[in-house]
Design an enzyme around this catalytic site. Structure first.
Site, PDB file in Angstrom:
ATOM      1  N   ASP A 125       0.838  -1.205   0.000  1.00 18.26           N
ATOM      2  CA  ASP A 125       0.000   0.000   0.000  1.00 18.26           C
ATOM      3  C   ASP A 125       0.871   1.253   0.000  1.00 18.26           C
ATOM      4  O   ASP A 125       0.626   2.213  -0.745  1.00 18.26           O
ATOM      5  CB  ASP A 125      -0.904   0.018   1.235  1.00 18.26           C
ATOM      6  CG  ASP A 125      -2.195  -0.763   1.037  1.00 18.26           C
ATOM      7  OD1 ASP A 125      -2.680  -0.824  -0.101  1.00 18.26           O
ATOM      8  OD2 ASP A 125      -2.718  -1.297   2.020  1.00 18.26           O
ATOM      9  N   VAL A 126       1.871   1.262   0.876  1.00 18.79           N
ATOM     10  CA  VAL A 126       2.738   2.441   0.998  1.00 18.79           C
ATOM     11  C   VAL A 126       3.505   2.674  -0.298  1.00 18.79           C
ATOM     12  O   VAL A 126       3.537   3.793  -0.830  1.00 18.79           O
ATOM     13  CB  VAL A 126       3.693   2.277   2.192  1.00 18.79           C
ATOM     14  CG1 VAL A 126       4.722   3.406   2.207  1.00 18.79           C
ATOM     15  CG2 VAL A 126       2.918   2.247   3.496  1.00 18.79           C
TER      16      VAL A 126
END
Length: 397
Positions: free
Chosen positions: A161-162
């Site tokens: 996600d990051v």
């Protein structure tokens, strides 16, 4: 200070981590980011952890500095409002809401030819996936955890996600530069799974079985191909110790007083501990030698001794300990922020310093607080228009 995206407005239709992180990153680079949520909020609006007030610490952390608009995204009138915000603004939209034909690149580019459209996906084929399922599918849980463990172990960092959110922000800035030069927009798609697969490939984890026919082993807290290990002090503090070079290792041997034993061990094994391969190969027996010194000293003594060497080390800390540490409290990356529902706290800015300063975002907006201002100021809606839309429950304000 002047930031590179000061003159850009981005519309974000998003939830969870990757797309909101993209938007916040763009805001820290100067962009005004308008987050559009369905009335009542998207599925992440109350995600844990919550403050005593019920405010989501998670949501406010990823939406600092944005403006918040709430619109009925299922109604034709609501969809038209969002389209107008994009098309009549700067033509930039970031979304992880897949399958919405009215928000698609094709629909928007028919209204404005230079649209920059960033679509975040689970998988490249458009099917659903989240960080936790992507991680399971790309091999990492089978090399995470103790060496003797037989099953998968998930890590708690939503790494994909990051990475995906930061890739998306990079995509927007690159597309803006191209549009400035050529007038062309961009259709950008970015899949969580592709981010994970590319990372595994770039780091050699997928290349290794293709080229060598070998599988990366699970090595616990050791470091693959290098010497690194965790140790515990006499008073119970845990340290991570890493030696990447010959000098690092030589200093660790010297400070732990294991020189004679190390020479005897090297001769007995026919090993050369000046090479990283042998340091890794015989890591368990080396750790046995070093562990005695760590167990005989308290944490402060270990810190003082290792600080006088080139050895790379750090004490394990909890999140609570980190929050109280001077690396947060005295770090220019953090500044005091007042957030309604949370109170005052130290919030991070952008890790990258620009001209010596870490760009920071203001507090997160209350859900829907900017709906009227954005629709009147950007689309020219009248008071009567707002009252009509509110009465029809097309907007919430």
């Amino acid at each position: 200070m002047n930031m590179p995206l000061d003159d850009i407005t981005v519309v974000e239709v998003s939830s969870f981590v990757a797309a909101p992180l993209c938007g916040m990153t763009l805001n820290q680079l100067g962009a005004q980011v308008i987050r559009v949520d369905p009335i009542g909020g998207a599925s992440d609006v109350n995600r844990w952890p919550l403050a005593a007030s019920g405010t989501s610490i998670y949501w406010t952390g990823l939406n600092r500095g944005k403006r918040s608009v709430t619109i009925d995204l299922r109604s034709p009138d609501g969809q038209e409002l969002v389209q107008r915000l994009i098309v009549e603004g700067d033509g930039v939209v970031v979304t992880n809401a897949a399958g919405l034909s009215w928000l698609s690149y094709e629909r928007l580019t028919a209204l404005r030819s230079d649209i920059i459209h960033v679509q975040l996906l689970g998988r490249g084929d458009g099917s659903t996936a989240v960080d936790y399922t992507v991680n399971a599918a790309t091999g990492y849980p089978l090399v995470t955890g103790p060496a003797e463990h037989g099953g998968p172990i998930n890590h708690v960092l939503p790494a994909w996600d990051v990475c995906c959110g930061l890739y998306a922000a990079l995509g927007v800035t690159a597309a803006l530069r191209r549009r400035d030069h050529s007038g062309e927009g961009a259709k950008i798609t970015l899949a969580l799974e592709d981010v994970a697969l590319a990372t595994a490939g770039n780091l050699g984890l997928l290349t290794e079985p293709q080229v060598n026919g070998t599988q990366r082993p699970r090595v616990g807290n050791a470091i693959y191909g290098q010497y690194g290990q965790d140790f515990t002090s006499r008073d119970g503090a845990a340290f991570m110790v890493v030696t990447l070079t010959k000098r690092h290792f030589r200093d660790l041997v010297e400070v732990t007083g294991t020189g004679a034993a190390m020479s005897a061990l090297a001769e007995a094994l026919g090993a050369d501990f000046s090479t990283e391969g042998d340091r890794y190969r015989y890591r368990d027996v080396l750790s046995g030698l070093f562990a005695t010194w760590f167990s005989e000293h308290i944490a402060d003594e270990i810190t003082a001794a290792l600080s006088a060497t080139t050895v790379l080390f750090e004490r394990y800390r909890s999140f609570a300990q980190v929050a109280e540490d001077q690396r947060v409290t005295s770090n220019p990356l953090f500044s005091r922020l007042h957030q309604d529902g949370l109170g005052d706290y130290l919030a991070p800015g952008m890790p990258m310093a620009v001209d010596g300063t870490h760009p920071a975002s203001g507090p997160a907006p209350a859900l829907g607080v900017d709906t009227v201002d954005v629709l009147t100021g950007r689309l020219g809606l009248s008071t009567a228009d707002i009252e009509r839309l509110a009465t029809a429950k097309t907007i919430a304000c």
